[in-house]
Motif scaffolding. Structure first.
Motif, PDB file in Angstrom:
ATOM      1  N   THR A   1       0.833  -1.208   0.000  1.00  0.00           N
ATOM      2  CA  THR A   1       0.000   0.000   0.000  1.00  0.00           C
ATOM      3  C   THR A   1       0.864   1.253   0.000  1.00  0.00           C
ATOM      4  O   THR A   1       0.606   2.211  -0.737  1.00  0.00           O
ATOM      5  CB  THR A   1      -0.895   0.040   1.263  1.00  0.00           C
ATOM      6  N   GLN A   2       1.917   1.230   0.820  1.00  0.00           N
ATOM      7  CA  GLN A   2       2.816   2.395   0.862  1.00  0.00           C
ATOM      8  C   GLN A   2       3.469   2.616  -0.496  1.00  0.00           C
ATOM      9  O   GLN A   2       3.605   3.748  -0.964  1.00  0.00           O
ATOM     10  CB  GLN A   2       3.891   2.198   1.924  1.00  0.00           C
ATOM     11  N   LYS A   3       3.865   1.505  -1.138  1.00  0.00           N
ATOM     12  CA  LYS A   3       4.503   1.634  -2.458  1.00  0.00           C
ATOM     13  C   LYS A   3       3.525   2.229  -3.465  1.00  0.00           C
ATOM     14  O   LYS A   3       3.894   3.058  -4.299  1.00  0.00           O
ATOM     15  CB  LYS A   3       4.990   0.270  -2.946  1.00  0.00           C
ATOM     16  N   GLU A   4       2.280   1.800  -3.374  1.00  0.00           N
ATOM     17  CA  GLU A   4       1.269   2.306  -4.292  1.00  0.00           C
ATOM     18  C   GLU A   4       1.073   3.811  -4.101  1.00  0.00           C
ATOM     19  O   GLU A   4       0.865   4.546  -5.060  1.00  0.00           O
ATOM     20  CB  GLU A   4      -0.045   1.590  -3.981  1.00  0.00           C
ATOM     21  N   ASN A   5       1.145   4.258  -2.846  1.00  0.00           N
ATOM     22  CA  ASN A   5       0.908   5.676  -2.554  1.00  0.00           C
ATOM     23  C   ASN A   5       2.109   6.563  -2.827  1.00  0.00           C
ATOM     24  O   ASN A   5       1.956   7.763  -2.997  1.00  0.00           O
ATOM     25  CB  ASN A   5       0.467   5.848  -1.101  1.00  0.00           C
ATOM     26  N   GLY A   6       3.301   5.992  -2.839  1.00  0.00           N
ATOM     27  CA  GLY A   6       4.488   6.770  -3.176  1.00  0.00           C
ATOM     28  C   GLY A   6       5.270   7.273  -1.981  1.00  0.00           C
ATOM     29  O   GLY A   6       4.842   7.173  -0.838  1.00  0.00           O
ATOM     30  N   VAL A   7       6.468   7.802  -2.292  1.00  0.00           N
ATOM     31  CA  VAL A   7       7.373   8.276  -1.238  1.00  0.00           C
ATOM     32  C   VAL A   7       7.672   9.763  -1.422  1.00  0.00           C
ATOM     33  O   VAL A   7       7.465  10.320  -2.495  1.00  0.00           O
ATOM     34  CB  VAL A   7       8.698   7.485  -1.235  1.00  0.00           C
ATOM     35  N   ILE A   8       8.155  10.356  -0.347  1.00  0.00           N
ATOM     36  CA  ILE A   8       8.461  11.790  -0.388  1.00  0.00           C
ATOM     37  C   ILE A   8       9.683  12.080   0.478  1.00  0.00           C
ATOM     38  O   ILE A   8       9.937  11.379   1.467  1.00  0.00           O
ATOM     39  CB  ILE A   8       7.232  12.612   0.083  1.00  0.00           C
ATOM     40  N   THR A   9      10.478  13.069   0.074  1.00  0.00           N
ATOM     41  CA  THR A   9      11.574  13.524   0.927  1.00  0.00           C
ATOM     42  C   THR A   9      11.847  14.992   0.606  1.00  0.00           C
ATOM     43  O   THR A   9      11.235  15.558  -0.306  1.00  0.00           O
ATOM     44  CB  THR A   9      12.824  12.637   0.792  1.00  0.00           C
ATOM     45  N   TYR A  10      12.755  15.600   1.342  1.00  0.00           N
ATOM     46  CA  TYR A  10      13.005  17.023   1.140  1.00  0.00           C
ATOM     47  C   TYR A  10      14.479  17.318   0.918  1.00  0.00           C
ATOM     48  O   TYR A  10      14.857  18.466   0.777  1.00  0.00           O
ATOM     49  CB  TYR A  10      12.471  17.838   2.324  1.00  0.00           C
ATOM     50  N   SER A  11      15.321  16.309   0.863  1.00  0.00           N
ATOM     51  CA  SER A  11      16.737  16.548   0.609  1.00  0.00           C
ATOM     52  C   SER A  11      16.946  16.851  -0.867  1.00  0.00           C
ATOM     53  O   SER A  11      16.412  16.162  -1.727  1.00  0.00           O
ATOM     54  CB  SER A  11      17.558  15.312   0.972  1.00  0.00           C
ATOM     55  N   THR A  12      17.707  17.909  -1.161  1.00  0.00           N
ATOM     56  CA  THR A  12      18.011  18.191  -2.565  1.00  0.00           C
ATOM     57  C   THR A  12      19.406  17.680  -2.906  1.00  0.00           C
ATOM     58  O   THR A  12      19.929  17.914  -3.967  1.00  0.00           O
ATOM     59  CB  THR A  12      17.989  19.699  -2.842  1.00  0.00           C
ATOM     60  N   GLY A  13      20.007  16.985  -1.958  1.00  0.00           N
ATOM     61  CA  GLY A  13      21.348  16.478  -2.178  1.00  0.00           C
ATOM     62  C   GLY A  13      21.332  14.994  -2.480  1.00  0.00           C
ATOM     63  O   GLY A  13      20.401  14.480  -3.114  1.00  0.00           O
ATOM     64  N   ASN A  14      22.362  14.309  -2.031  1.00  0.00           N
ATOM     65  CA  ASN A  14      22.558  12.911  -2.396  1.00  0.00           C
ATOM     66  C   ASN A  14      21.420  11.990  -1.960  1.00  0.00           C
ATOM     67  O   ASN A  14      21.091  11.042  -2.653  1.00  0.00           O
ATOM     68  CB  ASN A  14      23.878  12.425  -1.810  1.00  0.00           C
ATOM     69  N   HIS A  15      20.822  12.270  -0.812  1.00  0.00           N
ATOM     70  CA  HIS A  15      19.708  11.427  -0.367  1.00  0.00           C
ATOM     71  C   HIS A  15      18.499  11.601  -1.289  1.00  0.00           C
ATOM     72  O   HIS A  15      17.869  10.617  -1.696  1.00  0.00           O
ATOM     73  CB  HIS A  15      19.350  11.744   1.087  1.00  0.00           C
TER      74      HIS A  15
END
Ligand SMILES: *Cc1c(COP(=O)(O)O)cnc(C)c1O
Length: 335
Positions: free
Chosen positions: A78-92
């Motif tokens: 379910t989590q994969k279906e909904n997608g991921v999010i982050t706020y790093s604009t660098g390597n991560h």
């Protein structure tokens, strides 16, 4: 009354060597093992065997692909279906975007209005969606947690997360495979995901293996936290080791305690030392790496960390995401 001591809390959240082995099998279809190269010149200069672990060769340009791939892959259907999010604009951020792309998962990266175009283009080329919001990285971070709630996206944190730490630990498994009699590992230290994973793996395998962290002089959050005995926040200053900037989180759950347990020595170095490291790797090994990746080599050539005579030591070359003009300017005085 229920009594929960700190120790019990930490125990219940413990990450084990088994988690690192599981991470290895999870991420192996997504990224290649990196080379461990013997540095003849550094070895001669240090009177010991020095090897370089080429973690800048990953497709995302940094080792962070390991933790990101492991964390994204571990999500529920379910989590994969909904997608991921982050706020790093660098390597991560690059690594989360790339891992999500490879696994066919939606990824959103939150950035402030001031993030340079080069980074925006790189994130877009990795197939991630951009959420441009606010005037600072902090506002972009707040937006990230807001979208987590609104859209049911899952936040993939940059270091303080069991799957991220276990993913970074796979570097140590590869080192042990290539150099079973390793005596010490040296790497850049920021949030501590890298050295928590490596430290756990090395110390569980052989407690005699030394783990050494190197950070820039100003704004080294983990170093200052270790000194204070608890997570503290620090003021950020511009540095060539920009990938080592950022706090460790007031409510740090894992990496503060893991770094405290597993890292034997933590050293601060100047910007000049970082420049010398970058120049050395360029001249002697013909590689272009970012400041955070050259920090260990800089510390060695400036004798800020010492290795035992004839011992076997590995320096992690963590990433190569640096603007070429910044690199050229940094190395110029030392060519
Ligand atoms: C993230 C990063 C580090 C430090 O890793 P932490 O897990 O935050 O300690 C070092 N070098 C590079 C290039 C990085 O991107």
């Amino acid at each position: 009354m229920i009594e929960t001591t700190n120790k019990q809390l930490i125990e219940s959240k413990r990450i084990s060597l088994q988690d690192v082995w599981e991470a290895k099998s999870t991420i192996s279809p997504l990224l290649k093992k990196t080379p461990l190269l013997f540095s003849k010149t550094l070895s001669k200069a240090c009177g010991a065997e020095i090897y370089l672990k080429y973690e800048h060769l990953h497709e995302s340009g940094a080792f962070k692909m390991r933790g990101a791939a492991n964390a994204v892959n571990a999500l529920s259907a379910t989590q994969k279906e909904n997608g991921v999010i982050t706020y790093s604009t660098g390597n991560h951020g690059f690594s989360v975007a790339l891992a999500a792309k490879k696994l066919g998962i939606r990824a959103v990266i939150c950035v402030s209005k001031h993030v340079p175009n080069a980074k925006i283009e790189k994130i877009q080329s990795l197939g991630a969606e951009l959420e441009i919001y606010g005037d600072s990285q902090d506002e972009a971070e707040q937006r990230c947690y807001q979208l987590e709630k609104e859209q049911g996206l899952t936040v993939i944190p940059p270091f303080d997360h069991p799957h991220v730490i276990a993913g970074q630990g796979t570097i140590a498994l590869e080192i042990l495979e290539d150099l079973p009699s390793v005596n010490s590992v040296i790497g850049g230290l920021s949030g501590g995901g890298l050295l928590s994973g490596i430290g756990l793996t090395m110390k569980t395998t052989n407690p005699e293996i030394q783990v050494i962290g190197v950070s820039m002089e100003k704004g080294a959050a983990m170093y200052e936290s270790l000194l204070a005995g608890e997570p503290v926040s620090v003021k950020e200053s511009p540095t060539l080791a920009d990938s080592l900037l950022g706090g460790i989180g007031e409510t740090n759950n894992y990496t503060f305690n893991m770094v405290k347990s597993f890292v034997d020595q933590s050293q601060l170095v100047s910007e000049e030392t970082i420049k010398k490291g970058m120049a050395y790797l360029y001249k002697e090994h013909h590689i272009v790496v970012e400041g955070a990746a050259a920090i260990g080599v800089g510390a060695l050539i400036d004798n800020l960390i010492t290795v035992k005579p004839n011992s076997k030591n590995v320096v992690i070359i963590t990433g190569c995401n640096v603007d070429l003009d910044v690199h050229a300017k940094a190395i110029q005085p030392y060519l």
